[in-house]
Scaffold this motif. Structure first.
Motif: not given
Length: 337
Positions: A169-181, A183-186, A194-205
């Motif tokens: 379950h933690a296999r992808l944890d090293p790839l994650t970084v903390t950003l607000s929605h 900032d991550a969207t921008a 370097e951020v090329n993926a974002h796990f977000g929420n609406p409306p950002f996603q």
């Protein structure tokens, strides 16, 4: 703007009418509430802009509270603010609340007061090589509100376990970084981070998918297998016990906000765009509010899915027997799951 709201329906939804025996001791006048980014916090935005908490407090004989709103990002920051005494009511995803509930059982006894919105959260990417989460590699960076503890982080772990097997379950944890929605969207749209993926929420996603080259990898509804709430509102036992009528007025205000959103989706969209100073169109936000995957209710859905996973993977030492274990009694009369 049509701000007519049905008070009796809201009172019934919050349990106020059914609670005539509450003590009338003086309650705190100051009420600090944490709010985060996105449509999943729209009921709080409506309550703030229409001053519903103040209205419902007056309706049950309380002096109008001094409500202040703190903009935070991520369950970790919100929990820190609550534990340090800088908040009365916190807001965060289900997993951070489960974690704090378990850790505070012998002292602050944190429990949830209500849910906000049920909505799917999407993992989006601009990496053309990524079709499923199995395709993420060491060169990828997945932004989310808080690594390892946020709602999105836990759903990513659930998806990783499904993709890679038990114990992974933690296999992808090293790839994650903390950003607000925001900032991550921008970063994702800009394409130079370097951020090329974002796990977000609406409306950002949803906003991200309007841009060429960005697509959805997964939805939390697919990972969990059903609709689920996203955000819970929670507080300490001490504050709740000292302010029982404020709790009920707060829940009533949320019920009123939800009813108003459902009845007035266009006006709710206009309110959101104005209050958040958003560059999104009213039509775009209205479509999100009306989306059948979104449900505005104070009753929680799917709490056990996340709590069971956190317990099974050793992140929470105590097993949640029922969703009601996580909530104060004021919420127990609802049809939660």
């Amino acid at each position: 703007m049509n701000t007519r709201l049905t008070r009796r329906g809201a009172l019934l939804g919050a349990g106020i009418v059914a609670a005539p025996g509450l003590a009338l001791a003086q309650e705190a006048r100051d009420l600090r509430i944490a709010v985060q980014f996105g449509i999943t916090y729209l009921p709080l935005t409506v309550a703030r802009e229409l001053r519903l908490i103040e209205r419902e407090a007056r309706a049950i004989g309380l002096p109008e509270p001094n409500v202040s709103w703190l903009q935070l990002s991520g369950g970790a920051a919100t929990n820190d603010a609550l534990l340090s005494g800088n908040l009365e009511i916190a807001s965060a995803g289900i997993p951070p609340v489960v974690l704090l509930w378990a850790r505070s059982r012998n002292n602050l006894k944190v429990h949830a007061l209500a849910s906000l919105v049920a909505a799917p959260l999407w993992l989006n990417t601009r990496n053309p090589a990524v079709q499923t989460i199995r395709d993420f590699g060491p060169q990828d960076r997945i932004a989310l509100p808080a690594v390892r503890v946020s709602f999105q982080a836990i759903v990513l772990q659930m998806a990783a376990e499904q993709a890679f097997g038990a114990g992974q379950h933690a296999r992808l944890d090293p790839l994650t970084v903390t950003l607000s929605h925001p900032d991550a969207t921008a970063a994702l749209i800009g394409g130079r981070s370097e951020v090329n993926a974002h796990f977000g929420n609406p409306p950002f996603q949803n906003q991200q998918l309007e841009h060429p080259g960005i697509r959805r990898v997964l939805s939390s509804y697919d990972v969990v297998g059903s609709r689920h709430s996203v955000t819970l509102l929670y507080a300490t036992q001490r504050w709740r016990d000292a302010n029982p009528r404020t709790v009920l007025a707060f829940r009533s205000a949320l019920s009123a906000a939800n009813a108003w959103i459902v009845a007035n989706p266009r006006e709710a969209a206009e309110l959101y765009v104005r209050a958040e100073r958003s560059n999104l169109s009213v039509d775009f936000v209205e479509a999100l509010i009306r989306h059948p995957d979104h449900r505005f209710s104070i009753e929680p859905e799917g709490v056990k899915h996340f709590a069971d996973f956190q317990h099974r993977t050793g992140q929470v030492p105590i097993r949640l027997e029922s969703w009601k274990d996580l909530f104060f009694p004021e919420a127990h009369g609802g049809a939660g799951t």
